[in-house]
Design an enzyme around this catalytic site. Structure first.
Site, PDB file in Angstrom:
ATOM      1  N   ASP A 476       0.833  -1.200   0.000  1.00  0.00           N
ATOM      2  CA  ASP A 476       0.000   0.000   0.000  1.00  0.00           C
ATOM      3  C   ASP A 476       0.872   1.256   0.000  1.00  0.00           C
ATOM      4  O   ASP A 476       2.074   1.211   0.313  1.00  0.00           O
ATOM      5  CB  ASP A 476      -0.890  -0.038   1.257  1.00  0.00           C
ATOM      6  CG  ASP A 476      -2.183   0.737   1.090  1.00  0.00           C
ATOM      7  OD1 ASP A 476      -2.303   1.502   0.125  1.00  0.00           O
ATOM      8  OD2 ASP A 476      -3.081   0.579   1.953  1.00  0.00           O
ATOM      9  N   ASP A 547     -10.493   1.876  -3.869  1.00  0.00           N
ATOM     10  CA  ASP A 547     -11.152   1.676  -2.580  1.00  0.00           C
ATOM     11  C   ASP A 547     -12.672   1.705  -2.732  1.00  0.00           C
ATOM     12  O   ASP A 547     -13.400   1.445  -1.762  1.00  0.00           O
ATOM     13  CB  ASP A 547     -10.729   2.758  -1.581  1.00  0.00           C
ATOM     14  CG  ASP A 547      -9.406   2.407  -0.906  1.00  0.00           C
ATOM     15  OD1 ASP A 547      -8.909   1.287  -1.128  1.00  0.00           O
ATOM     16  OD2 ASP A 547      -8.870   3.256  -0.167  1.00  0.00           O
TER      17      ASP A 547
HETATM   18  C1  DGJ Z   1      -5.826   2.031   1.814  1.00  0.00           C
HETATM   19  C2  DGJ Z   1      -6.207   0.822   1.024  1.00  0.00           C
HETATM   20  O1  DGJ Z   1      -6.660   1.195  -0.236  1.00  0.00           O
HETATM   21  C3  DGJ Z   1      -7.241   0.036   1.807  1.00  0.00           C
HETATM   22  O2  DGJ Z   1      -7.687  -1.054   1.048  1.00  0.00           O
HETATM   23  C4  DGJ Z   1      -6.644  -0.397   3.118  1.00  0.00           C
HETATM   24  O3  DGJ Z   1      -5.603  -1.314   2.878  1.00  0.00           O
HETATM   25  C5  DGJ Z   1      -6.154   0.802   3.874  1.00  0.00           C
HETATM   26  N1  DGJ Z   1      -5.286   1.622   3.093  1.00  0.00           N
HETATM   27  C6  DGJ Z   1      -5.437   0.381   5.125  1.00  0.00           C
HETATM   28  O4  DGJ Z   1      -4.907   1.437   5.811  1.00  0.00           O
END
Ligand code: DGJ
Length: 741
Positions: A476, A547
């Site tokens: 991430d 997301d």
């Molecule tokens: C952003 C990601 O896009 C989410 O899926 C998740 O992993 C969060 N970060 C966790 O902090």
């Protein structure tokens, strides 16, 4: 393999395969001119190369050569200062302070290898030829090596540039684009993909107008604001017809792409590093390699363009280890628990996952010491001893003993001010000493331009991954960069380069990790699709597309991303309803359907939701598992897009199964009956529809089309022609090919 590159004695260079011809020539002036890019030509060397040399009263003759007007010469590596006033591919400051450069042909060579690009990811070679043309600026003694790779089986042209300072004085590069595509005058429409967090990849079209249209990033990541993708379309081009000239970059940082329509209507497409805030000092003997640019030409519209990108990403970009490998379905802890994770909860989720049929459990954010919310602990990467008393290795082993795979979340490039790492090494974060650092999601970006920081990241991850029970890493990256300064570089003048040095550092860590752990699936994520690009895809087998898990929100994102990326690299999961990003309530059926063609699928639901929808989830996951192979290497077509409707077609690689997903966003009475024409079927083939066993010929499905289900509010009828009424409706039709060639 027949020669893909032919060269005449008077230095006309032609690259030709079944998809395109690309022709250049050394002009009398020595300048490398662009001649042609388009459908393949039988005798490309015989093309009329001099047809554009017109004498106009109002222009400047380059070095006194009559009719050599660089301002309307199609060029391969244009510079500023010698009569071309369009934005150049190369701009630099000489030691004596001027910025006038002009490159001329010096030599060339052809190789069947595809040379790697120093420190940067690039498309793999194989069944390809590469032409390297060396240009020189004889006044400055600077060389530019332009590389062109053409593949036997792909309609992709890969270009890159390396500049070598052969002089005795330093120069400062201010702008070096990896590719110039000078297209002759025509009415072009531009297509690009813009967005933001949770709304990535919106396809936007605009007419190419006089002047420059620029998409770029100065955020340190390629970013969701503009995907590094720009296409010039013949006006009116659609999914099925019209010429398309598309460009993308194998780079994940500050990029720029522009389309400049000149006073004579020629269009110059530039692609490469963002010149903004970029300077690179090239000392005598030094060289600089710019990232790779990829071009796709399609004579048959955007659908054919996407097929070329998709095949190429699968064959030449994605890590080969996972090629055509069905992805495990997974249950991700994020929207199930957020930061409230502990060993018992994860093990309980794992049991539920197992009962539902899910194949992997992914422990997302929150597993490391002190990480109870987004304010702390990034960078430390040791398991929280209270919540995970036996540690990650033991948890992984326990999950594996249940017959599941195990995945873990990292955000390796970040540090929280509230962390042991920051206390020990405050200078390891990107910063400018005399300024207060700006926080994004309460965190700072580690300075990956420093080798010791890269080593630290590698060692921390290695310490955890070496347990051998981790099958997947979610990589991430949740903030854009600011105060991009480094304490690791003593040469203050070098400050502007940190963003590019950072990328080189990031790619070095990813190279080391993927070499050490080739079997671990990396899912690239940057708050979703904030760094979903061909550079990261050289290391990551899949990408957390966005997301946005609401199916309606997802439709445009997948639709837009599919212009370049095949579903093979996209990940999607069924999230909660009401959705946590936009509050929309939607059915499980449509939440599943929106991601049904993405390679990686799964769930991110609370234990309560898992129980409540247990039977239905079991069915969807069983379907997802059963079709996992179908989603690899198939053909994806965007067959319908209106404001209210979307339909996609996925045909398996062996062409035996065709799935058609249809979505209607808002319901209304008395809507038209929507007919969708399928694509790429065997015209003589017979296809049986699973819903009712009816058979259709391929030519009829492609030419006459197939009617989408109709909602009869208040008059429910059964049968495939009718569906539930209400908003956010979806249906997936599956056709099996029962006969044909
Ligand atoms: C952003 C990601 O896009 C989410 O899926 C998740 O992993 C969060 N970060 C966790 O902090």
């Amino acid at each position: 393999m027949t020669a893909l590159i032919t060269i005449s004695d008077d230095k006309v260079f032609a690259l030709t395969n079944r998809a395109f011809s690309y022709v250049m020539r050394r002009a009398q002036s020595g300048i490398l001119e662009h001649v042609y890019y388009g459908p393949p030509l039988g005798s490309p060397l015989e093309i009329d190369t001099g047809r554009r040399n017109v004498e106009r009263g109002c222009t400047v003759d380059y070095e006194g050569r009559p009719a050599v007007n660089l301002n309307e010469t199609l060029q391969e590596f244009p510079c500023y200062g010698t009569s071309d006033y369009r934005y150049p591919a190369f701009h630099a400051r000489s030691a004596s302070g001027h910025s006038v450069f002009q490159f001329r042909y010096k030599s060339h060579r052809v190789t069947s290898d595809k040379p790697e690009i120093d420190g940067l990811p690039s498309a793999r070679g194989g069944a390809s030829e590469t032409l390297i043309i060396t240009l020189e600026d004889p006044y400055q003694n600077i060389e530019a090596q332009l590389s062109y790779t053409i593949y036997e089986a792909h309609g992709v042209l890969a270009k890159s540039v390396k500049v070598i300072n052969k002089s005795a004085a330093a120069i400062t590069l201010q702008n070096i684009f990896s590719s110039t595509l000078d297209l002759p005058a025509h009415d072009y429409t531009l297509l690009h993909l813009q967005g933001t967090w949770s709304r990535e990849f919106n396809a936007e079209r605009l007419d190419a107008a006089k002047g420059r249209f620029v998409i770029d990033s100065a955020r340190g990541t390629s970013s969701a604001a503009h995907s590094p993708f720009l296409a010039a379309l013949e006006k009116g081009a659609s999914e099925h017809h019209g010429r398309v000239y598309a460009t993308s970059l194998v780079y994940s940082g500050n990029f720029a792409m522009s389309a400049e329509t000149s006073e004579f209507d020629d269009v110059r497409i530039l692609a490469g590093l963002n010149p903004f805030d970029f300077e690179w000092h090239l000392n005598p003997g030094d060289s600089f390699s710019a990232p790779e640019a990829l071009h796709v030409f399609s004579a048959n519209g955007l659908g054919a363009m996407s097929h070329i990108w998709h095949d190429f990403v699968r064959e030449k970009i994605s890590p080969p280890h996972f090629k055509n490998a069905p992805r495990p379905s997974y249950l991700n802890s994020w929207e199930s628990c957020y930061f409230d994770v502990d060993e018992n909860k994860v093990l309980a989720l794992a049991d539920k996952a197992n009962d539902i049929g899910v194949q992997m459990v992914v422990l997302d954010d929150g597993w490391f010491e002190g990480r109870k919310d987004a304010t702390t602990s990034l960078g430390d990467w040791t398991a929280d001893t209270i919540r995970f008393p036996s540690g990650i290795a033991a948890l992984a082993a326990k999950i594996k003993s249940k017959g599941l795979k195990f995945g873990l979340w990292f955000e390796p490039e970040m540090v929280s001010p509230e962390s042991a790492l920051f206390k020990a090494h405050p200078d390891w974060a990107l910063h400018v000493p005399e300024r207060t650092a700006s926080l994004g999601r309460n965190q700072l970006t580690l300075d990956l331009s420093r080798p010791e920081v890269c080593d630290y990241i590698f060692e921390k991850m290695d310490a955890i991954l070496s347990c051998g029970d981790i099958d997947y890493v979610k990589w991430d990256m949740n903030r854009a960069m600011t105060e991009i300064g480094s304490a690791g570089r003593s040469d203050g003048r070098d400050g502007q380069n940190i963003a590019h040095h950072y990328m080189l550092g990031l790619y070095s860590v990813l190279s080391r990790l993927t070499a050490q752990y080739p079997h671990i699936i990396i899912e690239n994520c940057a708050s979703g699709g904030n760094r979903f690009d061909l550079g990261m895809l050289c290391y990551a087998a899949q990408n957390w597309t966005s997301d946005m898990c609401d199916p309606v929100g997802r439709l445009d994102i997948i639709h837009g991303a599919s212009y370049v990326f095949p579903p093979d690299v996209m990940a999607a999961y069924i999230g909660p309803s009401p959705n946590h990003q936009n509050g929309r309530v939607s059915s499980l059926k449509t939440r599943y359907a929106a991601g049904a063609f993405c390679a990686a699928q799964g769930l991110s639901l609370s234990a309560v939701d898992l129980d409540a929808d247990f039977d239905a989830l079991r069915q969807y996951i069983s379907l997802a598992n059963a079709c996992a192979k179908d989603r690899m290497g198939g053909r994806f077509d965007r067959v319908l897009k209106t404001q209210n409707e979307t339909a996609w077609q996925l045909t398996t690689a062996d062409k035996s199964k065709v799935s058609l997903a249809y979505f209607q966003i808002l319901s209304a009475p008395n809507l038209p009956v929507r007919i969708v024409r399928l694509a790429g079927l065997d015209p003589q083939g017979v296809y049986r529809l699973r819903d009712d066993g009816a058979s259709y010929r391929g030519d009829a499905l492609m030419q006459a089309g197939f009617a989408m289900p109709y909602s009869l509010l208040g008059h429910p009828r059964s049968g495939v022609r009718y569906r539930d009424s209400g908003d956010f409706a979806s249906h997936i039709f599956v056709f099996e090919k029962v006969s044909g060639s």
